[in-house]
Motif scaffolding. Structure first.
Motif, PDB file in Angstrom:
ATOM      1  N   GLY A   1       0.813  -1.214   0.000  1.00 52.53           N
ATOM      2  CA  GLY A   1       0.000   0.000   0.000  1.00 52.53           C
ATOM      3  C   GLY A   1       0.839   1.253   0.000  1.00 52.53           C
ATOM      4  N   ALA A   2       1.983   1.195   0.694  1.00 53.42           N
ATOM      5  CA  ALA A   2       2.868   2.366   0.760  1.00 53.42           C
ATOM      6  C   ALA A   2       3.576   2.606  -0.565  1.00 53.42           C
ATOM      7  N   LEU A   3       4.188   1.574  -1.095  1.00 55.65           N
ATOM      8  CA  LEU A   3       4.951   1.733  -2.337  1.00 55.65           C
ATOM      9  C   LEU A   3       4.059   2.215  -3.482  1.00 55.65           C
ATOM     10  N   THR A   4       2.840   1.720  -3.534  1.00 60.90           N
ATOM     11  CA  THR A   4       1.942   2.103  -4.633  1.00 60.90           C
ATOM     12  C   THR A   4       1.338   3.485  -4.426  1.00 60.90           C
ATOM     13  N   SER A   5       1.732   4.173  -3.325  1.00 59.49           N
ATOM     14  CA  SER A   5       1.308   5.563  -3.111  1.00 59.49           C
ATOM     15  C   SER A   5       2.257   6.565  -3.753  1.00 59.49           C
ATOM     16  N   THR A   6       3.292   6.081  -4.387  1.00 63.48           N
ATOM     17  CA  THR A   6       4.311   6.968  -4.959  1.00 63.48           C
ATOM     18  C   THR A   6       3.731   7.938  -5.984  1.00 63.48           C
ATOM     19  N   THR A   7       4.371   9.090  -6.081  1.00 60.79           N
ATOM     20  CA  THR A   7       3.984  10.065  -7.110  1.00 60.79           C
ATOM     21  C   THR A   7       5.024  10.143  -8.224  1.00 60.79           C
ATOM     22  N   LYS A   8       6.083   9.347  -8.123  1.00 62.12           N
ATOM     23  CA  LYS A   8       7.201   9.448  -9.063  1.00 62.12           C
ATOM     24  C   LYS A   8       7.088   8.418 -10.188  1.00 62.12           C
ATOM     25  N   GLU A   9       7.171   8.907 -11.408  1.00 61.51           N
ATOM     26  CA  GLU A   9       7.023   8.043 -12.579  1.00 61.51           C
ATOM     27  C   GLU A   9       8.081   6.950 -12.605  1.00 61.51           C
ATOM     28  N   GLU A  10       9.289   7.278 -12.226  1.00 63.54           N
ATOM     29  CA  GLU A  10      10.375   6.299 -12.238  1.00 63.54           C
ATOM     30  C   GLU A  10      10.063   5.141 -11.283  1.00 63.54           C
ATOM     31  N   THR A  11       9.542   5.462 -10.106  1.00 68.72           N
ATOM     32  CA  THR A  11       9.186   4.420  -9.139  1.00 68.72           C
ATOM     33  C   THR A  11       8.005   3.603  -9.639  1.00 68.72           C
ATOM     34  N   ILE A  12       7.035   4.257 -10.239  1.00 70.55           N
ATOM     35  CA  ILE A  12       5.865   3.561 -10.771  1.00 70.55           C
ATOM     36  C   ILE A  12       6.291   2.520 -11.804  1.00 70.55           C
ATOM     37  N   LYS A  13       7.156   2.899 -12.712  1.00 70.29           N
ATOM     38  CA  LYS A  13       7.617   1.952 -13.739  1.00 70.29           C
ATOM     39  C   LYS A  13       8.402   0.807 -13.126  1.00 70.29           C
ATOM     40  N   MET A  14       9.208   1.115 -12.107  1.00 73.19           N
ATOM     41  CA  MET A  14       9.970   0.069 -11.440  1.00 73.19           C
ATOM     42  C   MET A  14       9.033  -0.931 -10.747  1.00 73.19           C
ATOM     43  N   LEU A  15       7.991  -0.429 -10.084  1.00 74.41           N
ATOM     44  CA  LEU A  15       7.054  -1.313  -9.394  1.00 74.41           C
ATOM     45  C   LEU A  15       6.311  -2.214 -10.374  1.00 74.41           C
ATOM     46  N   LEU A  16       5.955  -1.679 -11.531  1.00 73.52           N
ATOM     47  CA  LEU A  16       5.275  -2.488 -12.537  1.00 73.52           C
ATOM     48  C   LEU A  16       6.196  -3.551 -13.118  1.00 73.52           C
ATOM     49  N   THR A  17       7.476  -3.321 -13.032  1.00 72.28           N
ATOM     50  CA  THR A  17       8.447  -4.340 -13.450  1.00 72.28           C
ATOM     51  C   THR A  17       8.536  -5.454 -12.419  1.00 72.28           C
ATOM     52  N   ILE A  18       8.615  -5.085 -11.127  1.00 69.91           N
ATOM     53  CA  ILE A  18       8.760  -6.134 -10.106  1.00 69.91           C
ATOM     54  C   ILE A  18       7.486  -6.941  -9.938  1.00 69.91           C
ATOM     55  N   VAL A  19       6.344  -6.363 -10.315  1.00 76.17           N
ATOM     56  CA  VAL A  19       5.092  -7.123 -10.250  1.00 76.17           C
ATOM     57  C   VAL A  19       5.202  -8.402 -11.080  1.00 76.17           C
ATOM     58  N   MET A  20       6.017  -8.373 -12.110  1.00 73.24           N
ATOM     59  CA  MET A  20       6.160  -9.529 -12.998  1.00 73.24           C
ATOM     60  C   MET A  20       7.287 -10.466 -12.571  1.00 73.24           C
ATOM     61  N   ASP A  21       7.943 -10.142 -11.467  1.00 75.40           N
ATOM     62  CA  ASP A  21       9.037 -10.977 -10.968  1.00 75.40           C
ATOM     63  C   ASP A  21       8.483 -11.913  -9.901  1.00 75.40           C
ATOM     64  N   GLU A  22       8.347 -13.185 -10.244  1.00 82.26           N
ATOM     65  CA  GLU A  22       7.728 -14.140  -9.318  1.00 82.26           C
ATOM     66  C   GLU A  22       8.554 -14.365  -8.055  1.00 82.26           C
ATOM     67  N   ASN A  23       9.810 -13.948  -8.084  1.00 82.46           N
ATOM     68  CA  ASN A  23      10.634 -14.054  -6.881  1.00 82.46           C
ATOM     69  C   ASN A  23      10.334 -12.933  -5.878  1.00 82.46           C
ATOM     70  N   ILE A  24       9.602 -11.931  -6.321  1.00 83.64           N
ATOM     71  CA  ILE A  24       9.258 -10.805  -5.438  1.00 83.64           C
ATOM     72  C   ILE A  24       7.767 -10.768  -5.149  1.00 83.64           C
ATOM     73  N   VAL A  25       6.943 -10.811  -6.186  1.00 82.07           N
ATOM     74  CA  VAL A  25       5.485 -10.699  -6.027  1.00 82.07           C
ATOM     75  C   VAL A  25       4.828 -12.032  -6.386  1.00 82.07           C
TER      76      VAL A  25
END
Length: 844
Positions: free
Chosen positions: A711-735
């Motif tokens: 919930g905290a990480l997805t509250s970001t306002t930064k585009e760079e962080t948003i793109k990074m989070l959407l990348t890790i969503v696809m990493d089965e070792n993390i999400v």
């Protein structure tokens, strides 16, 4: 296209299943099943089998030919000289091989980390039609049978648990453990279950001697098993007494699984859960514990509703889910009356169902199911669960508690171990109550939608009028319902069957649908509305939150302007009820869609939120006090979140102090931790903060901490962080796969992340399809997008992107309703935006 029911060609009575899991690390298993049953045709019969390699098939010890068909079926043929016996029971023996994959249905691995070591356990998920992926069978709810399960696995100390107790355990071939389980009661294939892994447990006996255990992997503290165990024992005791029908098994296990697509599954005697839906300890928030309690109560209710008595086919899924959802509140209220869970019911189940059920094209509670691909689409939480539960509660109020209970007692007595349709239940409730339950309930179950009752008064004449309520473009079919009106006006009938009615009445305040028990909303016109609003603070909690619900929906439908929410909320400025504040927050969120981010208008919304919340913030502060009630403790994070949104300096500084003074984020009070972490990311984000939170997310085994970090990480306002989070969503070792939809929804709701997240969905649809096709959560993605996107541009993109998928039974309804939902939201913003902004200018 409709598929044939295989029970029409073969009716099983008993399965003896041997599964060899000793090569599970190679992602394969082998098996043999012996099925006793009646063959209906002397030439052939059909069984379900999906992704299984068949080694041999014998019928009455004679080898038979078979052919694989479409729809996960195999046809088994008799020899020319040896026709099948259609008079006596036959024995079918099949050898087979299968694969273990990460689909989270059939037989699948659950992964977790024990320090640096990655471990796994094996689990099954057979609902709705996935038993066929593990053994050939008639995989239909009506095909009830007894199951005798034997498991071969490596002798490595792992626990092997199934629906029943272990009957015998031996070591064969030196290092293979053979575990034989007692026979199950007669039940449907989708309720068979198995878990194998390095687990620990806690156990208690119920009053009647049932052995109840809660299980988890050993990386989870045993202390997290005490609270769910206490609830599990108490709800089972409650249901045995309430239904006057003893739980038919000698044990009932509750197992928290690291990977699980659904929230929980009611396998008979072996209930499985997501860890977040079962594990709770002293440090968990009150809200977490209440959630866990209701999930356990829901799944335990299924041991009667669904397991003991089962629907004949999936079109009567509501017989399982609607009742279990209502009974979860009934049971928890009996155990913890101080929680006031019926107020939660009035908020949660009401608003979820009323919002979705107002969109044209929504499914009815009872809906025809013709094809397996359609089954997963009918598990609509807003309709089969929430609306269905409201309808069952409405019926309970209409016929009375005593008649309702007596009817259920007779229903279980008469139909245990059998399959039923809705009319079977209506008959028993009609006998118990003396009322025609079928004619009262059928329009509610078989028609989609619900009515709005317009109430108006001219002099002493009160008029009421019913009409189907819509919040989207629609084709009005002139539907009518027998409305349990639940009014304080004695001149009104108990059930309003007509389109229009006038009665003469006195001067008292008019209330319809008292206690919010019926599935309709009231539209009070003129003086009726103004009088009710003027007296709102003197009304009970449910009435106060119900009025807000109705105003929210009426604005969506264009019956009133959304700008009226501001004056309405002003009347609630002294409100202190948690549940009412949850509804107030919903209205405030609805006002936010009318203002663009980072504008003067948004600043005015922030000031308005602060104005409503500041008194309670002064009272509650950020730290728990000795004299706090449970309500205070749960209200604090909501008010604190409002003040953070308002950018109140004291709130922001207090949060910074809490974060900075904590040695570890695990030490932050769980009641406010999500608000603290989200505020830090939203207001003080830097690379170190994001990196630290991600590292904890990767390594912690605490599921509630993971939820707070997400919930905290997805509250970001930064585009760079948003793109990074959407990348890790696809990493089965993390999400985990089970959590992908939640990450997606959190980011899609974030104004700063919405467009990027929507683009991610389109760019990665094939990946999502490969991961979730065939799973209940597959249609979540178009459903959630339809519930959140709110611009003409995104509506056009949504329609264009999903157009080719409208022919898919598993997605069609979600896509069509998503389009209507976005379109209605876009029109609402166009219609009411200027009025909302003008009203804000008057107040702030």
């Amino acid at each position: 296209m409709s598929v044939a029911r295989l029970i029409e060609t073969f009716e099983p009575s008993k399965y003896q299943i041997l599964l060899n899991l000793s090569n599970s690390k190679e992602r394969i298993f082998t098996g043999k099943v012996i099925i006793n049953g009646d063959i209906k045709n002397d030439n052939f019969f059909n069984l379900h089998s999906k992704a299984l390699d068949i080694d041999f098939i014998k019928v009455n010890n004679i080898n038979c030919e078979y052919k694989e068909k479409s729809e996960d079926e195999i046809s088994i043929f008799s020899n020319r000289d040896n026709k099948f016996d259609t008079v006596s029971e036959s024995t079918v023996e099949i050898g087979f091989k299968g694969k273990i994959n990460d689909s989270m249905h059939g037989l699948y691995p659950c992964y977790y980390n024990d320090g640096e070591e990655r471990k796994e356990l094996l689990a099954t998920q057979f609902e709705s039609h996935h038993a066929r992926e593990v053994f050939p069978c008639v995989d239909e709810p009506e095909a009830k049978a007894i199951f005798k399960l034997t498991i071969l696995t490596n002798d490595n100390g792992e626990k092997v648990i199934s629906n029943t107790k272990v009957e015998q355990e031996t070591i064969i071939d030196g290092n293979i453990r053979k575990v034989e389980f007692e026979e199950t009661p007669k039940m449907s294939t989708y309720l068979l279950a198995l878990v194998v892994g390095d687990l620990h447990k806690k156990t208690k006996l119920t009053k009647s001697g049932v052995e109840v255990s809660t299980w988890a992997t050993k990386v989870q503290s045993k202390d997290l098993l005490d609270f769910p165990l206490d609830i599990a024992v108490k709800v089972l005791d409650f249901y045995e007494e309430y239904f006057k029908e003893k739980f038919p098994l000698s044990k009932c296990d509750h197992v928290a699984l690291p990977d699980f697509s659904s929230g929980a599954m009611e396998n008979w005697g072996l209930i499985t859960y997501r860890e977040t839906a079962m594990l709770a300890g002293e440090k968990h928030s009150i809200a977490d514990k209440r959630y866990v309690a209701t999930v356990i109560a829901h799944e335990t209710a299924h041991q009667w509703f669904g397991n003991l008595v089962t629907m004949k086919w999936w079109d009567d899924l509501w017989l399982n889910e609607s009742f279990a959802t209502m009974m979860e509140y009934y049971a928890v209220d009996n155990i913890h009356p101080e929680w006031n869970v019926w107020q939660d019911f009035a908020v949660n189940e009401s608003i979820i169902s009323l919002r979705r059920d107002a969109i044209d094209g929504v499914q009815a509670v009872r809906i025809p199911v013709h094809h397996p691909d359609e089954i997963n689409t009918i598990f609509d939480g807003a309709i089969v669960y929430a609306k269905g539960a409201r309808l069952m509660n409405m019926l309970r109020e209409y016929i009375g508690d005593e008649s309702f209970r007596n009817g259920l007692i007779e229903y279980f007595k008469k139909f245990k171990y059998q399959n039923t349709i809705g009319n079977d239940l209506w008959n028993e409730l009609s006998i118990a109550s003396g009322k025609d339950v079928k004619s009262f309930m059928s329009p509610w179950l078989e028609q989609p939608g619900y009515p709005v009752v317009k109430a108006d008064k001219k002099g002493n004449i009160l008029s009421i009028e019913q009409k189907q309520f819509f919040t989207s473009e629609h084709n009005d079919m002139n539907r009518k319902w027998p409305i349990y009106i639940a009014s304080n006006i004695k001149e009104l009938p108990e059930v309003f069957n007509n389109s229009y009615l006038e009665v003469e009445t006195g001067e008292q305040l008019v209330r319809l649908n008292q206690k919010n028990v019926s599935h309709f909303i009231a539209n009070y016109k003129g003086s009726l509305r103004s009088e009710l609003l003027k007296n709102i603070s003197s009304q009970d909690v449910v009435s106060r939150l119900q009025f807000l619900q109705e105003q929210s929906l009426l604005a969506k439908a264009g019956e009133i302007s959304s700008s009226e929410h501001i004056a309405t909320l002003n009347e609630y400025r002294n409100e202190e009820s948690l549940n009412v504040w949850e509804m107030m927050s919903l209205l405030l969120n609805e006002l936010k869609i009318f203002v663009d981010k980072d504008t003067l208008e948004e600043a005015k919304i922030r000031l308005f939120v602060a104005k409503l919340s500041s008194n309670l913030f002064k009272k509650l502060g950020v730290a728990e006090k000795e004299n706090d009630s449970d309500e205070d403790i749960q209200l604090r994070p909501l008010i604190l979140a409002n003040m953070v949104f308002a950018r109140n300096e004291k709130a922001l500084n207090d949060i910074r102090a809490i974060y900075n003074n904590a040695k570890n984020i695990e030490d932050i009070n769980a009641e406010i931790r999500s608000v603290v972490l989200s505020s830090k990311v939203r207001n003080d984000e830097d690379d170190e903060l994001i990196s630290n939170l991600l590292e904890i997310y990767k390594t912690t085994n605490s599921v509630d901490l993971k939820d707070d970090i997400r919930g905290a990480l997805t509250s970001t306002t930064k585009e760079e962080t948003i793109k990074m989070l959407l990348t890790i969503v696809m990493d089965e070792n993390i999400v985990r796969a089970q959590d992908i939809a939640s990450w997606f929804v959190h980011l899609l709701r974030n104004r700063y992340a919405q467009k990027t997240t929507w683009k991610w969905l389109k760019d990665n649809w094939v990946w999502l399809e490969n991961k979730f096709d065939g799973d209940k959560s597959y249609d979540d993605f178009p459903r959630y997008a339809g519930a959140i996107l709110n611009s003409e541009e995104l509506l056009k993109e949504y329609s264009q992107f999903f157009a080719p998928m409208k022919q898919m039974p598993s997605l069609a309804r979600a896509i069509e309703m998503g389009e209507r939902d976005i379109e209605a939201r876009v029109k609402l913003i166009k219609r009411d935006k200027q009025a909302v902004l003008e009203e804000l200018n008057k107040i702030v």
